[in-house]
Scaffold this motif. Sequence first.
Motif, short mmCIF file in Angstrom:
data_model
loop_
_atom_site.label_atom_id
_atom_site.label_comp_id
_atom_site.label_asym_id
_atom_site.label_seq_id
_atom_site.Cartn_x
_atom_site.Cartn_y
_atom_site.Cartn_z
N MET A 1 -2.43 -9.55 24.42
CA MET A 1 -2.48 -8.15 24.34
C MET A 1 -2.08 -7.85 26.04
N SER A 2 -2.18 -8.40 27.05
CA SER A 2 -0.70 -8.44 27.79
C SER A 2 0.44 -7.82 27.19
N GLY A 3 1.06 -9.08 26.53
CA GLY A 3 2.01 -8.57 25.34
C GLY A 3 3.05 -6.76 25.38
N PHE A 4 1.01 -6.52 23.94
CA PHE A 4 1.18 -5.26 24.05
C PHE A 4 1.60 -4.27 25.03
N LEU A 5 0.50 -4.83 25.85
CA LEU A 5 0.60 -3.63 26.69
C LEU A 5 1.67 -3.79 27.84
N GLN A 6 2.81 -4.56 27.77
CA GLN A 6 4.44 -4.71 28.40
C GLN A 6 4.68 -4.02 27.57
N ASN A 7 5.01 -4.23 26.11
CA ASN A 7 5.50 -3.29 25.00
C ASN A 7 5.51 -1.75 25.50
N THR A 8 4.08 -1.21 25.55
CA THR A 8 3.41 -0.41 25.56
C THR A 8 4.45 0.84 26.54
N PHE A 9 4.49 -0.09 28.02
CA PHE A 9 5.18 0.06 29.41
C PHE A 9 6.31 0.00 29.02
N ASN A 10 7.35 -0.59 28.32
CA ASN A 10 8.52 -0.70 28.74
C ASN A 10 8.47 1.19 27.44
N GLY A 11 8.21 1.14 26.47
CA GLY A 11 8.12 2.11 25.53
C GLY A 11 8.05 3.68 26.46
N LEU A 12 7.56 3.50 27.39
CA LEU A 12 6.87 4.98 28.50
C LEU A 12 8.03 4.88 28.84
N VAL A 13 8.48 4.23 29.51
CA VAL A 13 10.13 3.84 30.49
C VAL A 13 10.69 4.49 29.46
N GLY A 14 11.52 4.19 28.63
CA GLY A 14 12.38 4.76 27.39
C GLY A 14 12.01 5.55 27.06
N GLY A 15 10.57 6.42 26.69
CA GLY A 15 10.17 7.73 26.47
C GLY A 15 11.02 8.51 27.88
N VAL A 131 5.69 -5.13 40.26
CA VAL A 131 3.99 -4.90 40.44
C VAL A 131 3.51 -5.51 39.88
N ASP A 132 2.72 -5.98 40.20
CA ASP A 132 1.19 -6.97 39.77
C ASP A 132 0.36 -6.03 38.63
N PHE A 133 0.52 -6.38 37.43
CA PHE A 133 -0.49 -5.07 37.05
C PHE A 133 -2.14 -6.03 36.49
N GLY A 134 -1.68 -7.20 37.00
CA GLY A 134 -3.22 -7.79 36.64
C GLY A 134 -2.31 -8.97 35.33
N LEU A 135 -2.74 -7.84 34.55
CA LEU A 135 -2.79 -9.09 33.04
C LEU A 135 -0.75 -9.45 33.05
N PHE A 136 -0.62 -8.27 33.38
CA PHE A 136 1.12 -8.94 33.78
C PHE A 136 2.51 -7.98 34.74
N ASP A 137 3.21 -8.36 34.95
CA ASP A 137 4.28 -8.25 35.86
C ASP A 137 4.89 -7.08 35.91
N PHE A 138 5.54 -5.77 36.01
CA PHE A 138 6.75 -5.57 35.54
C PHE A 138 7.66 -4.76 36.82
N PRO A 139 8.37 -4.81 36.42
CA PRO A 139 10.03 -4.25 37.73
C PRO A 139 9.33 -3.14 38.42
N THR A 140 9.70 -3.68 39.15
CA THR A 140 9.44 -1.74 40.40
C THR A 140 10.12 -0.93 40.08
#
Length: 293
Positions: A1-15, A131-140
């Motif tokens: 689940m965390s991997g999917f969310l992280q990939n989704t966040f990456n997709g939104l940033v690229g988008g 930034v800590d999103f709970g299930l995963f960390d994401f670059p600020t």
Amino acid sequence: MSGFLQNTFNGLVGGAFYALLALGLAVIFGMLRVVNFAHGAFYMLGAFGAYVLLAEAGVPFWAALVIMPLALGLLGMVLERAVIHRLTRLDPLYNFLLTFGLTLILQDLVKSRYGVQSSPYATPTELSGTVDFGLFDFPTYRVFILGFTVLLCVAVWWVLGRTRIGMVVRAATERPELTRAFGIDVGKWVTPVFGFGIALAGLAGVLAAPMRAVNPLMGADLIIVVFAVVVIGGLGSIFGSVAAGFGIGLIQAWGEAYLSDYPLVSQTVVFVVMAAVLLWRPAGLFGREEAPA
């Protein structure tokens, strides 16, 4: 689940990058009917300008985020009045070839001065870390890009949809002939709208500098996908370009994550989507069908 969310966040940033670039392209095409192939070159100039300002003048990221879009927007206005305006009454192919040639000139000028090697651009200190999103960390910094782009797109939507000037620009962008029929001088809006579109490309370039390699060909690698985004959203459709930009970013991220064993598929999935959309709706998802002659 965390991997999917992280990939989704990456997709939104690229988008987010696709959305900014496609928004500028859609506005320019809608009003001028010009396919601005030089859009990627101005994106590259935004990134290189931020790099040069920092390396040679010590100008920080936050100042470059204001300086480069303004400077490139003014340059775009000058180019529109000096050369592009002269060809708008001719076949659109002439301006396509003009902007293609302009792309080659800008790329070669940068290459002759700085070479073809990628140049690093440091992430602003205030945006380092995660930034800590709970299930995963994401670059600020990536969180900042996504939030900033969403706010900017909402602001542009508000200006275009809720103010009189915005309504005139939107009407002139999406239905220029009808707008002229109501007695509105579309011509006086052409130059500032072209400059605005170029400024968005420069802004996207500055945002990309700390995240992607700054090199003379970075715009050429991106512009083909951005054209696909604009076609999918609908040529001249402002909302469609933004929506398609984020959508294609998600599709690319999911494809790279879950189709990594099939690199050819993951690299071409955007163009497969474009072909499918054109077969279903030739005007794009949010474009207007042309009335038959």
